[in-house]
Design an enzyme around this catalytic site. Structure first.
Site, short mmCIF file in Angstrom:
data_model
loop_
_atom_site.label_atom_id
_atom_site.label_comp_id
_atom_site.label_asym_id
_atom_site.label_seq_id
_atom_site.Cartn_x
_atom_site.Cartn_y
_atom_site.Cartn_z
N TRP A 164 0.94 -1.02 -0.36
CA TRP A 164 0.14 0.37 0.29
C TRP A 164 0.90 1.21 -0.07
CZ3 TRP A 164 -0.85 3.31 4.26
CH2 TRP A 164 -0.20 3.23 5.98
N ASP A 165 1.85 1.05 0.02
CA ASP A 165 3.21 2.79 0.11
C ASP A 165 3.23 2.98 -1.15
OD1 ASP A 165 4.16 0.35 2.39
OD2 ASP A 165 6.09 0.51 2.17
N GLU A 185 1.59 -1.28 13.15
CA GLU A 185 1.75 -2.78 13.40
C GLU A 185 1.72 -3.75 14.61
OE1 GLU A 185 2.47 -3.86 9.02
OE2 GLU A 185 4.02 -3.71 10.08
N LYS A 211 3.92 1.80 15.90
CA LYS A 211 4.97 1.80 15.43
C LYS A 211 5.66 2.90 14.33
CE LYS A 211 7.03 -1.57 12.09
NZ LYS A 211 6.63 -3.10 10.68
N GLN A 212 3.97 3.43 13.64
CA GLN A 212 4.14 4.66 12.74
C GLN A 212 3.08 5.24 13.00
OE1 GLN A 212 4.05 1.30 10.06
NE2 GLN A 212 2.88 3.18 8.50
#
Length: 768
Positions: free
Chosen positions: A359-360, A490, A602-603
């Site tokens: 999906w990046d 995640e 994580k992000q």
């Protein structure tokens, strides 16, 4: 400890001094590619030290059987591996019968490696003393041609320094290779034929299972002090390789040169029975032009890319080097020439993460390609997903969805899901939203609506059907909920009502309905075709609407924020600054159980939604959410710093934005995550571009207009970038006290700068 041996330079990546401990990291950092193939920066000559040999062909993969403890229904049967391809770069070298090997030389001095990003080539130079006391000087240069993208070229020069020497160049091609990562140690390649003719050699091979046919080829030219010499080679061939030995007695001070041309022809572009003739045609062009002319053509091709893609930064060499490295690697990985290809997270620099498409691409890469190339490149990326729609419907069917619901894969090569961690494969379903968002983003930026009635609406319908079926009505909440998911963070698996996922689901349904209505009224022929094909009814759309209208979003009244998921406040909320530094990175120090119970992010997760949909929220809401979530964010994803940099800039927190920018731009150059030897983080590199253009430049598209709110870090004197906006090139140059705008086009362009309307005429500098 971070890497610190890369020398700051505006246009080059430079390493000085030979250190065997740096070899595998440098093989990643100095990688080269041309969109059709790529290779790690392995030495041409033999090297017996620790090395990660890697050559890769775009779109060629192997379905390595999934390795799991026990099977689950719907599980992908294989994990697609980017394949280490037969190598063409190798040149064994002996000097007075002693093999050149930097790992065993008595001494290596004046070692320098340079990746010249402006001109698109890699070079090495050094002086070595071999075990037989012969001292030689070596200069080597190589590149992968942008013009002839099946071709690479090497020039390798050796000069004996302290005595005459008999030097043998032994160029070879080799199919006896293996992947660094295999699940079952399967053989990935089947070598079909090894042949040679005159000074040319060919290996025909095909991949097991997927049956990609390839031809690896080479031809060499020899020179003494720049003058061509004819040497009859001694030819050696076996079942997997072919080599030619060219021996010459070289006087002290003379330079013996080999120009080696090599590369791949593949059945994606040629008939599988015509790969050798195709290779011969490439070699004919290469040897006719010669190394120097090919190199000049390479410089010109890169100049064309940089003319639009370059970002300049004055007063901060490390920041300048970082952004150019990111732009360079993105262009080495994908140039938009082939709609069957996509942007792999490691590009051509390593094998980790398997498949080519995440999906990046939609979330991070499309903005870069839209603004720095012709808009058709971005459209090609959208078409890639349309071409995989049937597979996305099939993927959803395997999980029990019906009626044309589409779930795009987390990781794919050909549209099938090939990721095999259950918490990602089954639960990280927000990826579907990124596909829809890219369609919206493309239309918003380019103004080109044609893709949606032609292809995009079918994708949006499949995605909306998925969200409608994936949500369920909670009688307790009297709202629709989405259970058992993994959001962008995640470090939380199998949670209920991840806010970002729920928000994305609602938006996707609304966006699909909005476009169905528009196409019904303005594109009646397309509307009839699509309705007939999808069998979409008014009743079904009303069911979608009910889910959208009544979607549940977890929130905290106390903190005045949306909650990342239902149970977020049940965690022990210790911020990152209070976490012992010896525990970082937690993904390398903690058990997965401990990570999942922690509050650490994580992000960007909730903040990813605020990035995509910032117009839906006030500045005050962004500030509250940023201040709540960023302190829990460990930024252990390469996709994390860029989003936070953009939002920190929007909030006027320039020092924080700058620090996040440095981290994203130099993630690999400084090896923040201690893993660069595995390959580079290609897709996060597009986020670096966004950090400058959308973060510091404040560029947005609103109501069909470009808008800017430029700011500049105090560490910089100025920065500039260009945008291809609807076939007009706008150059933006931001200084400490003013911003200059210059337009290359044929009509006036109206923009907003700090909410004030400015009209820019072609070739007329405007200062704000």
């Amino acid at each position: 400890m971070n890497l610190d041996y890369i020398i700051p330079n505006e246009w080059s990546i430079i390493e000085e001094g030979f250190n065997p401990d740096h070899v595998k990291s440098s093989e990643s950092i100095f990688s080269i590619g041309n969109g059709a193939m790529g290779q790690r920066a392995n030495f041409e000559e033999h090297y017996s030290g620790a090395t990660f040999q890697g050559s890769y062909i775009a779109g060629v993969y192997y379905p390595d059987k999934t390795r799991v403890g026990w099977w689950k229904n719907g599980y992908p049967e294989y994990f697609a591996k980017v394949l280490n391809a037969p190598s063409w770069i190798g040149i064994h070298i002996t000097i007075n019968n002693e093999k050149l090997d930097l790992f065993t030389c008595k001494n290596v001095a004046d070692f320098k490696r340079e990746l010249n990003m402006k001109e698109g080539w890699l070079s090495r130079s050094f002086t070595a003393t071999l075990k037989n006391d012969i001292q030689i000087q070596v200069e080597a240069k190589r590149f992968l041609s942008l013009d002839l993208d099946e071709l690479g070229a090497i020039e390798y020069n050796i000069t004996p320094v302290n005595a005459d020497a008999t030097i043998t160049f032994q160029p070879y091609i080799d199919a006896g290779i293996r992947n660094e990562d295999t699940n079952w140690e399967d053989k990935f390649w089947d070598t079909l034929n090894v042949s040679h003719e005159n000074h040319q050699a060919f290996i025909q091979a095909k991949t097991m299972k997927t049956h990609f046919y390839t031809c690896t080829f080479m031809e060499s030219q020899l020179l003494i002090d720049g003058k061509s010499v004819l040497i009859e080679p001694i030819i050696t061939a076996d079942a997997n390789s072919a080599s030619f030995s060219y021996e010459y007695k070289v006087k002290k001070g003379e330079t013996y040169t080999i120009n080696k041309f090599g590369g791949y022809t593949v059945d994606r572009n040629h008939d599988k029975n015509q790969l050798i003739p195709a290779a011969k045609a490439v070699l004919k062009k290469a040897t006719k032009l010669g190394f120097k002319t090919l190199l000049e053509n390479q410089k010109a091709a890169w100049q064309n890319i940089w003319n639009l893609a370059d970002i300049t930064i004055k007063g901060d060499v490390k920041a300048q080097q970082g952004i150019r490295f990111n732009i360079f690697q993105l262009n080495q990985t994908y140039l938009g020439k082939d709609s069957r290809l996509n942007i792999g997270p490691k590009g051509f620099t390593g094998e980790k993460y398997g498949g080519s498409t995440y999906w990046d691409t939609e979330a991070y890469c499309i903005p870069f390609y839209m603004a720095t190339k012709d808009q058709n490149v971005a459209k090609t990326l959208l078409e890639y997903r349309y071409n995989h729609l049937d597979k996305a419907i099939e993927n959803a069917q395997k999980l029990g969805f019906k009626n044309g619901a589409a779930l795009y894969p987390m990781v794919t090569m050909n549209g099938e899901e090939c990721h095999n961690e259950w918490e990602i494969t089954f639960e990280e379903i927000h990826r579907n939203g990124a596909i829809a968002y890219a369609i919206y983003n493309y239309h918003r930026f380019t103004g080109d609506y044609s893709y949606i009635p032609e292809k995009g609406l079918e994708v949006l319908i499949g995605i909306a059907r998925f969200w409608h079926q994936r949500a369920n009505f909670s009688s307790v909440k009297q709202q629709y909920v989405i259970l058992g998911v993994t959001g962008p963070n995640e470090y939380e698996n199998n949670v209920n009502n991840n806010w970002y996922t729920n928000y994305m689901a609602k938006w996707c349904i609304d966006y699909a309905l909005e476009n169905i209505q528009k196409i019904e009224s303005e594109y009646t022929t397309d509307f009839t075709r699509i309705m007939n094909k999808t069998k979409l009814s008014k009743a079904e759309m009303q069911e979608w609407q009910a889910v959208s209208t009544n979607m549940y979003f977890p929130e905290s009244k106390e903190h005045e924020v949306y909650l990342q998921q239902d149970g977020f406040l049940d965690k022990e909320l210790i911020t990152v600054k209070d976490l012992d530094k010896s525990q970082r990175p937690i993904n390398q120090k903690w058990s997965w159980d401990r990570i999942l119970r922690s509050p650490y992010i994580k992000q960007a997760d909730v903040l990813q939604g605020f990035y995509f949909f910032e117009d839906h929220f006030t500045q005050e809401e962004l500030e509250k959410h940023f201040d709540f979530y960023e302190p829990f964010t460990v930024h252990e994803s390469s996709l994390s710093p860029c989003v936070h940099s953009i939002q920190a800039a929007k909030l006027g927190r320039m020092e924080q934005a700058y620090q996040f920018y440095l981290r994203t731009s130099r993630l690999d150059l400084d090896d923040y995550n201690h893993e660069v030897e595995e390959g580079l983080h290609i897709t996060s590199m597009a986020g670096t571009w966004m950090s400058i253009v959308e973060g510091f430049g404040g560029m947005r598209v609103r109501d069909n207009m470009l808008t800017f709110k430029p700011q500049i870090p105090k560490q910089w004197e100025a920065f500039s970038f260009k945008i291809n906006f609807r076939n007009q090139i706008l150059k933006v140059n931001v200084c400490q006290n003013q911003t200059h705008f210059e337009l290359e086009g044929d009509r006036d362009l109206q923009i907003l700068v700090h909410d004030k309307r400015v009209t820019i005429s072609p070739n007329n500098l405007i200062t704000v």
